[in-house]
Design an enzyme around this catalytic site. Sequence first.
Site, mmCIF file in Angstrom:
data_model
loop_
_atom_site.group_PDB
_atom_site.id
_atom_site.type_symbol
_atom_site.label_atom_id
_atom_site.label_comp_id
_atom_site.label_asym_id
_atom_site.label_seq_id
_atom_site.Cartn_x
_atom_site.Cartn_y
_atom_site.Cartn_z
ATOM 1 N N LYS A 12 0.827 -1.218 0.000
ATOM 2 C CA LYS A 12 0.000 0.000 0.000
ATOM 3 C C LYS A 12 0.860 1.267 0.000
ATOM 4 O O LYS A 12 0.568 2.222 -0.726
ATOM 5 C CB LYS A 12 -0.854 -0.050 1.266
ATOM 6 C CG LYS A 12 -1.997 0.884 1.360
ATOM 7 C CD LYS A 12 -3.029 0.316 2.335
ATOM 8 C CE LYS A 12 -2.475 0.124 3.750
ATOM 9 N NZ LYS A 12 -2.671 1.274 4.636
ATOM 10 N N ARG A 18 -10.783 2.988 9.923
ATOM 11 C CA ARG A 18 -10.430 1.622 10.279
ATOM 12 C C ARG A 18 -11.641 0.810 10.707
ATOM 13 O O ARG A 18 -11.568 -0.404 10.812
ATOM 14 C CB ARG A 18 -9.431 1.619 11.450
ATOM 15 C CG ARG A 18 -8.013 1.873 11.038
ATOM 16 C CD ARG A 18 -7.075 1.617 12.210
ATOM 17 N NE ARG A 18 -5.815 2.294 12.045
ATOM 18 C CZ ARG A 18 -4.808 1.827 11.311
ATOM 19 N NH1 ARG A 18 -4.922 0.679 10.696
ATOM 20 N NH2 ARG A 18 -3.696 2.505 11.198
ATOM 21 N N ARG A 21 11.646 -10.352 6.268
ATOM 22 C CA ARG A 21 12.263 -9.039 6.502
ATOM 23 C C ARG A 21 13.328 -9.138 7.588
ATOM 24 O O ARG A 21 13.162 -9.835 8.569
ATOM 25 C CB ARG A 21 11.195 -8.031 6.963
ATOM 26 C CG ARG A 21 10.336 -7.535 5.840
ATOM 27 C CD ARG A 21 9.760 -6.182 6.137
ATOM 28 N NE ARG A 21 9.004 -6.115 7.372
ATOM 29 C CZ ARG A 21 7.963 -5.308 7.551
ATOM 30 N NH1 ARG A 21 7.557 -4.533 6.574
ATOM 31 N NH2 ARG A 21 7.336 -5.276 8.692
ATOM 32 N N ARG A 70 12.709 -8.346 13.565
ATOM 33 C CA ARG A 70 11.891 -7.660 14.573
ATOM 34 C C ARG A 70 10.803 -8.602 15.087
ATOM 35 O O ARG A 70 10.297 -9.434 14.333
ATOM 36 C CB ARG A 70 11.205 -6.439 13.939
ATOM 37 C CG ARG A 70 12.135 -5.281 13.658
ATOM 38 C CD ARG A 70 11.395 -4.097 13.051
ATOM 39 N NE ARG A 70 9.940 -4.301 13.040
ATOM 40 C CZ ARG A 70 9.066 -3.516 12.442
ATOM 41 N NH1 ARG A 70 9.483 -2.445 11.800
ATOM 42 N NH2 ARG A 70 7.781 -3.757 12.477
ATOM 43 N N ARG A 123 -1.292 -10.472 13.514
ATOM 44 C CA ARG A 123 -1.607 -9.151 12.953
ATOM 45 C C ARG A 123 -2.582 -9.291 11.788
ATOM 46 O O ARG A 123 -3.502 -8.479 11.635
ATOM 47 C CB ARG A 123 -0.322 -8.471 12.438
ATOM 48 C CG ARG A 123 0.523 -7.852 13.542
ATOM 49 C CD ARG A 123 1.937 -7.601 13.059
ATOM 50 N NE ARG A 123 2.022 -6.522 12.072
ATOM 51 C CZ ARG A 123 3.066 -6.344 11.253
ATOM 52 N NH1 ARG A 123 4.079 -7.167 11.285
ATOM 53 N NH2 ARG A 123 3.076 -5.335 10.418
#
Length: 208
Positions: A15, A88, A122, A155, A166
């Site tokens: 996005k 949201r 990542r 992370r 998530r």
Amino acid sequence: MKTKIILLGPPGCGKGTQAELLGDRLDFVRLSTGDMLREAVRNDTPLGKEAKKYMDAGALVPNDVIIGMMKDKIRELKGTFLLDGFPRTVEQADALAKEIDIDVAINLDVDDEELVSRLTNRRSCPECNSVYHLINKVPKKEGVCDKCGCKLYQRDDDTEKTVRNRLRVYRENTYPLIEYYRERGKLATIEGIGDIEYIYTQVSKALK
Ligand SMILES: [Zn+2]
């Protein structure tokens, strides 16, 4: 062309990249509520003062304060903007609809397995915050930051368990919002898989 748009999409869907391209090529101003809140507080505007009270108390800033801020900002613009990170919830979408008539909500979707692969690959640098990807943006030397030579790490946000959680939270909260815009004939769903330019072409088509 449609000029008042909302960008929706799960974490890792690309996005941010599409928002940047829309800004560079079609002059869309990206309105992120987080950035807007920080700016209003910094400039000490009446709404910024109001928002700061909630932020200092660690509370969520109420919808009417956020919408008030957005209205102020939109008035300054010539009307070509994209909303990122707001609304949201359906409640926020309703509050927004009372003030602004959005042209289209673009839902950039990617399936969960692809997102998990993108996010769990990542690696971040603890020193300079550079972000690498074990498939798409491999550091020159394995496990080491190109810029500062520090040891890269994963992370907590990017471990598989957290990523799946998530995504679950995102799907649960956003599903009613997607239905909300679908019912109003304002939803455009685009698959966020493949070449960035190809995805951008699909996004631009949704703006015609
Ligand atoms: Zn580094």
